[in-house]
Design a protein around this motif. Structure first.
Motif, PDB file in Angstrom:
ATOM      1  N   SER A  63       0.825  -1.210   0.000  1.00  0.00           N
ATOM      2  CA  SER A  63       0.000   0.000   0.000  1.00  0.00           C
ATOM      3  C   SER A  63       0.860   1.261   0.000  1.00  0.00           C
ATOM      4  O   SER A  63       0.354   2.359   0.163  1.00  0.00           O
ATOM      5  CB  SER A  63      -0.925  -0.003   1.219  1.00  0.00           C
ATOM      6  N   TYR A  64       2.125   1.088  -0.197  1.00  0.00           N
ATOM      7  CA  TYR A  64       3.082   2.187  -0.215  1.00  0.00           C
ATOM      8  C   TYR A  64       3.980   2.013  -1.441  1.00  0.00           C
ATOM      9  O   TYR A  64       3.955   0.970  -2.090  1.00  0.00           O
ATOM     10  CB  TYR A  64       3.938   2.182   1.063  1.00  0.00           C
ATOM     11  N   ALA A  89      -1.873   6.554 -11.152  1.00  0.00           N
ATOM     12  CA  ALA A  89      -2.819   6.513 -10.042  1.00  0.00           C
ATOM     13  C   ALA A  89      -3.234   7.926  -9.640  1.00  0.00           C
ATOM     14  O   ALA A  89      -2.459   8.871  -9.765  1.00  0.00           O
ATOM     15  CB  ALA A  89      -2.184   5.794  -8.848  1.00  0.00           C
ATOM     16  N   ARG A  90      -4.432   8.031  -9.159  1.00  0.00           N
ATOM     17  CA  ARG A  90      -4.965   9.285  -8.606  1.00  0.00           C
ATOM     18  C   ARG A  90      -5.294   9.013  -7.143  1.00  0.00           C
ATOM     19  O   ARG A  90      -5.918   7.997  -6.823  1.00  0.00           O
ATOM     20  CB  ARG A  90      -6.247   9.713  -9.321  1.00  0.00           C
ATOM     21  N   TYR A  91      -4.876   9.918  -6.290  1.00  0.00           N
ATOM     22  CA  TYR A  91      -5.111   9.762  -4.863  1.00  0.00           C
ATOM     23  C   TYR A  91      -5.902  10.955  -4.334  1.00  0.00           C
ATOM     24  O   TYR A  91      -5.549  12.104  -4.604  1.00  0.00           O
ATOM     25  CB  TYR A  91      -3.788   9.638  -4.103  1.00  0.00           C
ATOM     26  N   ASP A  92      -6.957  10.660  -3.593  1.00  0.00           N
ATOM     27  CA  ASP A  92      -7.763  11.716  -2.984  1.00  0.00           C
ATOM     28  C   ASP A  92      -6.881  12.584  -2.094  1.00  0.00           C
ATOM     29  O   ASP A  92      -6.040  12.077  -1.348  1.00  0.00           O
ATOM     30  CB  ASP A  92      -8.892  11.118  -2.138  1.00  0.00           C
ATOM     31  N   MET A  94      -4.527  14.540  -2.976  1.00  0.00           N
ATOM     32  CA  MET A  94      -3.222  14.839  -3.548  1.00  0.00           C
ATOM     33  C   MET A  94      -3.438  15.778  -4.736  1.00  0.00           C
ATOM     34  O   MET A  94      -4.210  15.448  -5.645  1.00  0.00           O
ATOM     35  CB  MET A  94      -2.514  13.566  -4.021  1.00  0.00           C
ATOM     36  N   GLN A  96      -2.809  16.527  -7.861  1.00  0.00           N
ATOM     37  CA  GLN A  96      -2.198  16.007  -9.082  1.00  0.00           C
ATOM     38  C   GLN A  96      -2.783  16.715 -10.299  1.00  0.00           C
ATOM     39  O   GLN A  96      -3.973  17.021 -10.331  1.00  0.00           O
ATOM     40  CB  GLN A  96      -2.438  14.499  -9.186  1.00  0.00           C
ATOM     41  N   TRP A 111       2.579   8.357  -9.541  1.00  0.00           N
ATOM     42  CA  TRP A 111       2.536   6.964  -9.110  1.00  0.00           C
ATOM     43  C   TRP A 111       1.794   6.093 -10.111  1.00  0.00           C
ATOM     44  O   TRP A 111       0.839   6.526 -10.750  1.00  0.00           O
ATOM     45  CB  TRP A 111       1.823   6.847  -7.766  1.00  0.00           C
ATOM     46  N   VAL A 119       2.850  -0.402  -5.804  1.00  0.00           N
ATOM     47  CA  VAL A 119       2.959   1.008  -6.174  1.00  0.00           C
ATOM     48  C   VAL A 119       4.410   1.355  -6.512  1.00  0.00           C
ATOM     49  O   VAL A 119       5.336   1.069  -5.756  1.00  0.00           O
ATOM     50  CB  VAL A 119       2.460   1.915  -5.025  1.00  0.00           C
ATOM     51  N   SER A 121       6.833   4.654  -8.611  1.00  0.00           N
ATOM     52  CA  SER A 121       6.726   6.065  -8.969  1.00  0.00           C
ATOM     53  C   SER A 121       7.855   6.482  -9.899  1.00  0.00           C
ATOM     54  O   SER A 121       8.902   5.845  -9.955  1.00  0.00           O
ATOM     55  CB  SER A 121       6.762   6.960  -7.717  1.00  0.00           C
TER      56      SER A 121
END
Length: 126
Positions: A63-64, A89-92, A94, A96, A111, A119, A121
């Protein structure tokens, strides 16, 4: 005690054949496979610090971020990876941009995941 040891990192995947194709063909890394060791892969990266990728039947994606690729030009790297079918990836929470790059909070970074869901990057070298 470990000051001069040649430490290395490793992580698991659920399918080493699929991982080998991704790391070799999509990312362009030199990858070797050791069938005598259960199909373990070695990612040969610059700096002579190989990374072990091992099969695990009950693999759960990390998860990292397990692996970071510093690049000279993040926009070029993201564009090239996108052209090779990589989805970023899209992260809430963040901030981006449209490419999936987070800028202005340290080095610019984007990422993505390998076929096993780990994951990874790309990040702008400082």
């Amino acid at each position: 005690m470990f000051r001069d040891t040649r430490a290395f990192s490793g992580f698991s995947v659920d399918d080493t054949d699929r991982a080998m194709r991704f790391y070799a063909d999509t990312l362009g890394l030199r990858v070797s496979k050791d069938d005598a060791m259960g199909g373990m892969l070695t990612l040969h990266v610059a700096g002579d610090r190989d990374i072990l990728v091992y099969p695990k039947e009950d693999h759960v994606p990390a998860s990292y971020t397990v692996l970071n690729f510093p690049v000279d030009d993040i926009d070029t790297a993201v564009d090239e990876l996108t052209a090779r079918g990589v989805r970023f990836a899209r992260y809430d929470g963040m901030p981006q941009d449209e490419k999936g790059v987070m800028r202005g909070n340290g080095p610019s970074i984007a990422w993505f995941t390998d076929p096993a869901g780990n994951v990874l990057s790309v990040l702008q070298q400082q």
